[in-house]
Design a protein around this motif. Structure first.
Motif, mmCIF file in Angstrom:
data_model
loop_
_atom_site.group_PDB
_atom_site.id
_atom_site.type_symbol
_atom_site.label_atom_id
_atom_site.label_comp_id
_atom_site.label_asym_id
_atom_site.label_seq_id
_atom_site.Cartn_x
_atom_site.Cartn_y
_atom_site.Cartn_z
ATOM 1 N N GLN A 149 0.836 -1.190 0.000
ATOM 2 C CA GLN A 149 0.000 0.000 0.000
ATOM 3 C C GLN A 149 0.878 1.249 0.000
ATOM 4 O O GLN A 149 1.853 1.340 0.727
ATOM 5 N N GLU B 120 -0.743 4.595 -0.392
ATOM 6 C CA GLU B 120 -1.535 5.733 0.073
ATOM 7 C C GLU B 120 -2.300 5.331 1.325
ATOM 8 O O GLU B 120 -2.871 4.255 1.398
ATOM 9 N N SER C 107 -4.773 6.750 4.874
ATOM 10 C CA SER C 107 -5.706 7.731 5.415
ATOM 11 C C SER C 107 -5.588 7.717 6.934
ATOM 12 O O SER C 107 -5.397 6.667 7.541
ATOM 13 N N GLU D 35 -6.521 12.082 3.716
ATOM 14 C CA GLU D 35 -6.589 10.920 2.840
ATOM 15 C C GLU D 35 -5.467 10.985 1.820
ATOM 16 O O GLU D 35 -4.938 12.058 1.530
ATOM 17 N N SER D 36 -5.122 9.825 1.281
ATOM 18 C CA SER D 36 -4.132 9.697 0.201
ATOM 19 C C SER D 36 -2.808 10.363 0.544
ATOM 20 O O SER D 36 -2.275 11.160 -0.219
ATOM 21 N N SER E 159 1.307 9.786 2.128
ATOM 22 C CA SER E 159 2.380 8.791 2.122
ATOM 23 C C SER E 159 2.471 8.095 3.478
ATOM 24 O O SER E 159 1.937 8.577 4.484
#
Length: 122
Positions: A53, A55, A57, A98-99, A101
């Motif tokens: 993964q 990205e 949140s 959100e989104s 690193s």
């Protein structure tokens, strides 16, 4: 008397690579299976591990005992005014960012946990 798995492994340990390959081929023919299926499954598992993964949140699950500290931290992180930060914190559970690193998510998590907030990274 049945042969145990340990006895089979000990017998295989003493075999040469060519003998082991012949044994595998014989087992494939006898039982109608293929080691190719196993290799494909292993490759699929390796690909799933590689697709990490990227990205994340940050979810504010709860305020904790130190509401003022959490509001100040959220205000700094989100660049909000005092009223907006207070409203956001009081509406928990809520998505803060959100989104982002992985590194940014971990940094925000540590800041928010220090302030007393209950955080979840997804």
């Amino acid at each position: 008397m049945a042969i145990t798995k340990e006895q089979i492994i000990k017998a295989i340990e003493s075999m040469s690579i060519m003998d082991i390959m012949d044994l595998i081929n014989s087992m494939e023919k006898k039982f109608g299976v293929s080691s190719i299926i196993t290799n494909k499954q292993n490759n699929n598992q390796q690909q799933e591990k590689k697709e990490e993964q990227t990205e994340f949140s940050i979810y504010l699950k709860g305020i904790g005992n130190n509401k003022i500290s959490v509001i100040k931290t959220v205000r700094n992180i989100m660049n909000l005014g005092l009223k907006e930060a207070k409203d956001l914190v009081e509406s928990a559970p809520v998505v803060l960012k959100e989104s982002i690193s992985k590194q940014e998510a971990l940094d925000l998590e540590s800041k928010l946990k220090i302030s007393g907030a209950e955080i979840e990274i997804k």
